[in-house]
Design an enzyme around this catalytic site. Structure first.
Site, PDB file in Angstrom:
ATOM      1  N   ALA A 139       3.212   1.416  -0.750  1.00  0.00           N
ATOM      2  CA  ALA A 139       3.593   0.699   0.462  1.00  0.00           C
ATOM      3  C   ALA A 139       4.942   0.000   0.363  1.00  0.00           C
ATOM      4  O   ALA A 139       5.339  -0.689   1.295  1.00  0.00           O
ATOM      5  CB  ALA A 139       2.512  -0.332   0.789  1.00  0.00           C
ATOM      6  N   ASN A 160      -1.598  -3.313  -5.966  1.00  0.00           N
ATOM      7  CA  ASN A 160      -0.857  -2.230  -6.613  1.00  0.00           C
ATOM      8  C   ASN A 160       0.652  -2.397  -6.431  1.00  0.00           C
ATOM      9  O   ASN A 160       1.437  -2.044  -7.310  1.00  0.00           O
ATOM     10  CB  ASN A 160      -1.296  -0.873  -6.048  1.00  0.00           C
ATOM     11  CG  ASN A 160      -2.630  -0.416  -6.608  1.00  0.00           C
ATOM     12  OD1 ASN A 160      -2.936  -0.629  -7.765  1.00  0.00           O
ATOM     13  ND2 ASN A 160      -3.437   0.208  -5.759  1.00  0.00           N
ATOM     14  N   HIS A 172       4.745  -6.955   3.042  1.00  0.00           N
ATOM     15  CA  HIS A 172       5.190  -7.046   1.656  1.00  0.00           C
ATOM     16  C   HIS A 172       6.609  -7.610   1.635  1.00  0.00           C
ATOM     17  O   HIS A 172       7.497  -7.101   2.329  1.00  0.00           O
ATOM     18  CB  HIS A 172       5.175  -5.663   0.992  1.00  0.00           C
ATOM     19  CG  HIS A 172       3.879  -4.942   1.149  1.00  0.00           C
ATOM     20  ND1 HIS A 172       2.794  -5.162   0.330  1.00  0.00           N
ATOM     21  CD2 HIS A 172       3.481  -4.008   2.054  1.00  0.00           C
ATOM     22  CE1 HIS A 172       1.788  -4.393   0.722  1.00  0.00           C
ATOM     23  NE2 HIS A 172       2.179  -3.690   1.765  1.00  0.00           N
TER      24      HIS A 172
END
Length: 274
Positions: free
Chosen positions: A131, A197, A227
Protein backbone atom coordinates in the site's frame (compact mmCIF):
# COMPACT_ATOMS: atom_id res chain seq x y z
CA UNK A 1 6.72 -19.09 -17.52
CA UNK A 2 5.47 -20.95 -14.43
CA UNK A 3 4.08 -18.79 -11.63
CA UNK A 4 3.09 -19.96 -8.16
CA UNK A 5 1.14 -18.36 -5.34
CA UNK A 6 0.99 -19.13 -1.66
CA UNK A 7 -2.55 -18.16 -0.72
CA UNK A 8 -5.92 -17.91 -2.41
CA UNK A 9 -7.65 -15.00 -0.68
CA UNK A 10 -8.57 -11.50 -1.78
CA UNK A 11 -5.00 -10.36 -2.49
CA UNK A 12 -4.32 -13.42 -4.65
CA UNK A 13 -7.63 -13.03 -6.51
CA UNK A 14 -7.05 -9.35 -7.18
CA UNK A 15 -3.47 -9.92 -8.34
CA UNK A 16 -4.34 -12.81 -10.65
CA UNK A 17 -7.20 -10.86 -12.19
CA UNK A 18 -4.95 -7.91 -12.99
CA UNK A 19 -2.28 -10.24 -14.39
CA UNK A 20 -4.76 -12.11 -16.59
CA UNK A 21 -6.02 -8.79 -18.02
CA UNK A 22 -2.49 -7.59 -18.82
CA UNK A 23 -0.82 -10.73 -20.19
CA UNK A 24 -0.15 -10.75 -23.95
CA UNK A 25 -0.44 -14.57 -23.85
CA UNK A 26 -1.28 -17.13 -21.16
CA UNK A 27 1.37 -18.39 -18.75
CA UNK A 28 2.59 -21.95 -19.15
CA UNK A 29 1.27 -22.79 -15.69
CA UNK A 30 -0.01 -21.20 -12.50
CA UNK A 31 0.25 -23.15 -9.26
CA UNK A 32 -1.36 -22.46 -5.89
CA UNK A 33 0.03 -23.81 -2.63
CA UNK A 34 -2.84 -24.34 -0.19
CA UNK A 35 -3.56 -26.41 2.86
CA UNK A 36 -5.97 -29.33 2.41
CA UNK A 37 -8.96 -27.45 3.83
CA UNK A 38 -8.46 -24.66 1.31
CA UNK A 39 -7.64 -26.77 -1.74
CA UNK A 40 -11.10 -26.50 -3.30
CA UNK A 41 -11.17 -22.72 -2.85
CA UNK A 42 -7.74 -22.46 -4.42
CA UNK A 43 -8.82 -24.65 -7.33
CA UNK A 44 -11.96 -22.57 -7.87
CA UNK A 45 -9.86 -19.41 -7.88
CA UNK A 46 -7.50 -20.67 -10.57
CA UNK A 47 -10.28 -22.13 -12.70
CA UNK A 48 -12.22 -18.84 -12.56
CA UNK A 49 -9.55 -17.34 -14.83
CA UNK A 50 -9.19 -20.43 -17.02
CA UNK A 51 -6.90 -20.40 -20.04
CA UNK A 52 -6.83 -16.60 -20.06
CA UNK A 53 -4.36 -16.81 -17.19
CA UNK A 54 -2.51 -20.08 -17.79
CA UNK A 55 -2.64 -23.17 -19.96
CA UNK A 56 -2.14 -25.41 -16.92
CA UNK A 57 -3.47 -24.87 -13.41
CA UNK A 58 -2.39 -26.85 -10.36
CA UNK A 59 -3.09 -26.88 -6.63
CA UNK A 60 -0.48 -28.46 -4.33
CA UNK A 61 -0.33 -29.02 -0.60
CA UNK A 62 3.36 -28.66 0.22
CA UNK A 63 6.48 -26.75 -0.74
CA UNK A 64 8.03 -30.04 -1.87
CA UNK A 65 5.18 -30.62 -4.35
CA UNK A 66 5.51 -27.03 -5.47
CA UNK A 67 9.24 -27.44 -6.17
CA UNK A 68 8.53 -30.49 -8.34
CA UNK A 69 6.53 -28.27 -10.71
CA UNK A 70 9.52 -25.90 -10.99
CA UNK A 71 7.95 -22.44 -10.80
CA UNK A 72 10.27 -19.61 -11.71
CA UNK A 73 8.56 -17.19 -9.33
CA UNK A 74 6.50 -17.67 -6.16
CA UNK A 75 4.35 -14.89 -4.69
CA UNK A 76 3.38 -15.12 -1.02
CA UNK A 77 -0.06 -13.68 -0.28
CA UNK A 78 -1.19 -15.66 2.74
CA UNK A 79 0.02 -13.99 5.94
CA UNK A 80 2.92 -14.16 8.36
CA UNK A 81 2.40 -17.81 9.26
CA UNK A 82 2.59 -18.93 5.64
CA UNK A 83 5.84 -17.04 5.07
CA UNK A 84 7.36 -18.65 8.15
CA UNK A 85 6.14 -22.08 7.09
CA UNK A 86 7.09 -22.06 3.42
CA UNK A 87 9.41 -19.13 2.65
CA UNK A 88 12.80 -20.69 3.27
CA UNK A 89 11.81 -23.97 1.62
CA UNK A 90 10.59 -22.16 -1.51
CA UNK A 91 13.90 -20.29 -1.78
CA UNK A 92 15.86 -23.47 -1.10
CA UNK A 93 14.05 -25.02 -4.06
CA UNK A 94 15.48 -22.33 -6.35
CA UNK A 95 12.45 -20.15 -7.03
CA UNK A 96 12.49 -16.40 -6.44
CA UNK A 97 9.97 -15.22 -3.84
CA UNK A 98 7.86 -12.07 -3.57
CA UNK A 99 6.86 -11.30 0.02
CA UNK A 100 3.64 -9.41 0.81
CA UNK A 101 3.63 -10.26 4.54
CA UNK A 102 6.62 -8.02 5.14
CA UNK A 103 5.77 -7.57 8.81
CA UNK A 104 6.88 -11.14 9.45
CA UNK A 105 10.44 -10.02 8.72
CA UNK A 106 10.50 -8.16 12.04
CA UNK A 107 11.50 -11.63 13.26
CA UNK A 108 15.28 -11.61 12.86
CA UNK A 109 15.43 -15.41 12.97
CA UNK A 110 13.08 -15.66 10.00
CA UNK A 111 15.10 -13.10 8.04
CA UNK A 112 18.20 -15.16 8.74
CA UNK A 113 16.52 -18.32 7.48
CA UNK A 114 15.40 -16.63 4.25
CA UNK A 115 18.83 -15.07 3.71
CA UNK A 116 20.58 -18.41 4.24
CA UNK A 117 18.20 -20.26 1.91
CA UNK A 118 18.59 -17.63 -0.80
CA UNK A 119 22.37 -17.66 -0.53
CA UNK A 120 22.45 -21.46 -0.69
CA UNK A 121 20.24 -21.79 -3.79
CA UNK A 122 21.05 -18.57 -5.63
CA UNK A 123 17.40 -17.51 -5.50
CA UNK A 124 16.28 -14.16 -4.11
CA UNK A 125 13.33 -12.67 -2.27
CA UNK A 126 11.77 -9.27 -2.84
CA UNK A 127 9.49 -7.06 -0.76
CA UNK A 128 6.13 -6.18 -2.27
CA UNK A 129 5.54 -2.45 -1.65
CA UNK A 130 1.85 -3.14 -1.02
CA UNK A 131 0.00 0.00 0.00
CA UNK A 132 3.00 2.35 0.13
CA UNK A 133 5.13 4.31 -2.35
CA UNK A 134 8.18 6.54 -2.26
CA UNK A 135 10.49 3.71 -1.24
CA UNK A 136 13.04 4.56 -3.93
CA UNK A 137 13.52 8.03 -2.41
CA UNK A 138 13.74 6.55 1.09
CA UNK A 139 16.41 4.09 -0.08
CA UNK A 140 18.38 6.93 -1.68
CA UNK A 141 18.11 9.06 1.47
CA UNK A 142 19.42 6.13 3.52
CA UNK A 143 22.70 6.24 1.58
CA UNK A 144 23.22 9.85 2.67
CA UNK A 145 22.33 9.11 6.29
CA UNK A 146 18.89 9.07 7.89
CA UNK A 147 18.16 11.35 10.84
CA UNK A 148 14.52 10.38 11.42
CA UNK A 149 11.88 8.16 9.85
CA UNK A 150 8.32 8.22 11.17
CA UNK A 151 5.49 6.13 9.73
CA UNK A 152 1.87 6.88 10.67
CA UNK A 153 -1.03 4.57 9.88
CA UNK A 154 -4.50 6.11 10.19
CA UNK A 155 -7.45 3.79 9.57
CA UNK A 156 -11.17 3.59 10.42
CA UNK A 157 -11.83 1.87 13.76
CA UNK A 158 -13.28 -1.24 12.06
CA UNK A 159 -9.91 -1.85 10.39
CA UNK A 160 -8.39 -2.35 13.86
CA UNK A 161 -11.03 -4.83 15.05
CA UNK A 162 -9.55 -8.16 16.08
CA UNK A 163 -6.18 -6.61 17.01
CA UNK A 164 -4.61 -5.55 20.34
CA UNK A 165 -6.06 -2.08 19.67
CA UNK A 166 -9.34 -3.38 21.12
CA UNK A 167 -7.64 -3.61 24.54
CA UNK A 168 -6.25 -0.09 24.31
CA UNK A 169 -9.41 1.73 23.27
CA UNK A 170 -13.14 1.17 22.80
CA UNK A 171 -13.09 1.23 19.00
CA UNK A 172 -16.86 1.19 18.61
CA UNK A 173 -17.29 4.25 20.83
CA UNK A 174 -14.64 6.48 19.26
CA UNK A 175 -15.78 9.92 18.14
CA UNK A 176 -12.34 11.38 17.41
CA UNK A 177 -8.94 10.14 16.26
CA UNK A 178 -7.06 8.12 18.89
CA UNK A 179 -3.36 7.19 18.84
CA UNK A 180 -3.28 3.75 20.47
CA UNK A 181 0.31 2.81 19.62
CA UNK A 182 3.47 4.88 19.38
CA UNK A 183 6.84 3.16 19.36
CA UNK A 184 9.30 1.13 17.32
CA UNK A 185 8.40 -0.59 14.05
CA UNK A 186 9.47 -3.97 15.44
CA UNK A 187 6.66 -4.16 18.02
CA UNK A 188 4.12 -2.67 15.60
CA UNK A 189 4.86 -5.32 12.98
CA UNK A 190 4.79 -8.09 15.57
CA UNK A 191 1.55 -7.09 17.31
CA UNK A 192 -0.43 -5.91 14.27
CA UNK A 193 0.52 -8.45 11.58
CA UNK A 194 -2.46 -7.71 9.31
CA UNK A 195 -2.14 -3.94 9.62
CA UNK A 196 1.54 -3.07 9.92
CA UNK A 197 3.17 -4.62 6.86
CA UNK A 198 3.78 -1.10 5.57
CA UNK A 199 5.58 -0.20 8.81
CA UNK A 200 7.87 -3.18 8.31
CA UNK A 201 8.51 -2.30 4.67
CA UNK A 202 9.45 1.27 5.58
CA UNK A 203 11.73 -0.05 8.34
CA UNK A 204 13.52 -2.56 6.12
CA UNK A 205 14.10 -0.05 3.32
CA UNK A 206 15.04 2.74 5.69
CA UNK A 207 16.28 3.06 9.26
CA UNK A 208 15.58 -0.46 10.53
CA UNK A 209 13.02 -1.88 12.93
CA UNK A 210 14.35 -0.25 16.09
CA UNK A 211 15.02 3.24 14.71
CA UNK A 212 11.83 3.61 12.65
CA UNK A 213 9.09 5.22 14.74
CA UNK A 214 5.47 4.16 14.20
CA UNK A 215 2.16 5.75 15.14
CA UNK A 216 -1.06 3.74 14.76
CA UNK A 217 -4.32 5.70 14.82
CA UNK A 218 -7.97 4.68 14.86
CA UNK A 219 -9.92 7.54 13.30
CA UNK A 220 -13.74 7.46 12.90
CA UNK A 221 -13.63 10.53 10.64
CA UNK A 222 -11.83 8.72 7.78
CA UNK A 223 -13.06 6.02 5.43
CA UNK A 224 -9.72 5.12 3.84
CA UNK A 225 -6.46 3.59 5.03
CA UNK A 226 -4.07 6.54 5.24
CA UNK A 227 -0.30 6.03 5.24
CA UNK A 228 2.07 8.89 6.07
CA UNK A 229 5.86 8.77 5.94
CA UNK A 230 8.03 11.57 7.29
CA UNK A 231 11.77 11.42 6.53
CA UNK A 232 14.63 13.65 7.59
CA UNK A 233 18.04 12.88 6.13
CA UNK A 234 21.40 14.39 5.16
CA UNK A 235 20.29 14.74 1.53
CA UNK A 236 16.54 15.26 1.53
CA UNK A 237 13.57 15.83 3.81
CA UNK A 238 10.16 14.71 2.60
CA UNK A 239 6.68 13.79 3.69
CA UNK A 240 4.42 11.40 1.82
CA UNK A 241 0.70 10.80 2.33
CA UNK A 242 -1.20 8.00 0.62
CA UNK A 243 -4.95 7.43 0.95
CA UNK A 244 -5.76 3.86 0.00
CA UNK A 245 -9.23 2.43 -0.38
CA UNK A 246 -9.65 -0.58 1.93
CA UNK A 247 -10.21 -3.97 0.38
CA UNK A 248 -13.95 -4.79 0.37
CA UNK A 249 -13.08 -8.31 1.57
CA UNK A 250 -10.69 -7.24 4.34
CA UNK A 251 -10.69 -3.65 5.70
CA UNK A 252 -7.29 -4.27 7.32
CA UNK A 253 -5.75 -4.47 3.84
CA UNK A 254 -5.55 -1.64 1.32
CA UNK A 255 -6.97 -2.35 -2.11
CA UNK A 256 -3.62 -1.30 -3.57
CA UNK A 257 -1.85 -4.39 -2.24
CA UNK A 258 -3.16 -6.85 -4.82
CA UNK A 259 -2.37 -4.48 -7.67
CA UNK A 260 1.12 -3.85 -6.30
CA UNK A 261 1.70 -7.60 -6.23
CA UNK A 262 0.39 -7.94 -9.79
CA UNK A 263 2.69 -5.15 -11.00
CA UNK A 264 5.71 -6.79 -9.40
CA UNK A 265 4.87 -10.16 -10.95
CA UNK A 266 4.29 -8.63 -14.38
CA UNK A 267 7.62 -6.77 -14.20
CA UNK A 268 9.34 -10.04 -13.36
CA UNK A 269 7.61 -11.84 -16.24
CA UNK A 270 8.73 -9.17 -18.70
CA UNK A 271 12.32 -9.42 -17.52
CA UNK A 272 12.31 -13.17 -17.98
CA UNK A 273 10.86 -12.88 -21.48
CA UNK A 274 13.62 -10.55 -22.68
Amino acid sequence: MRLALIGYGSIARQALGAIADDLPSPLDAVICLAREKGANRARDLLESFGNKLARQRHVVGSAAELAQLQPLLVAEAAGHGALKMYGAEVLQGGADLIVTSVGALADGELRGQLDAAAQSSGASYHLCPGAVGGLDLLAAAKLSGLDEVVYTSRKPPKAWMGTPAEKAVDLAALTAAHVFYEGAAAAAARDYPQNANVAATVALIGAGFDATRVRLIADPTVSRNIHEISVRSKSVDFELRIEGRPSPDNPKTSLTTGYALARQILDNLKLNRQ
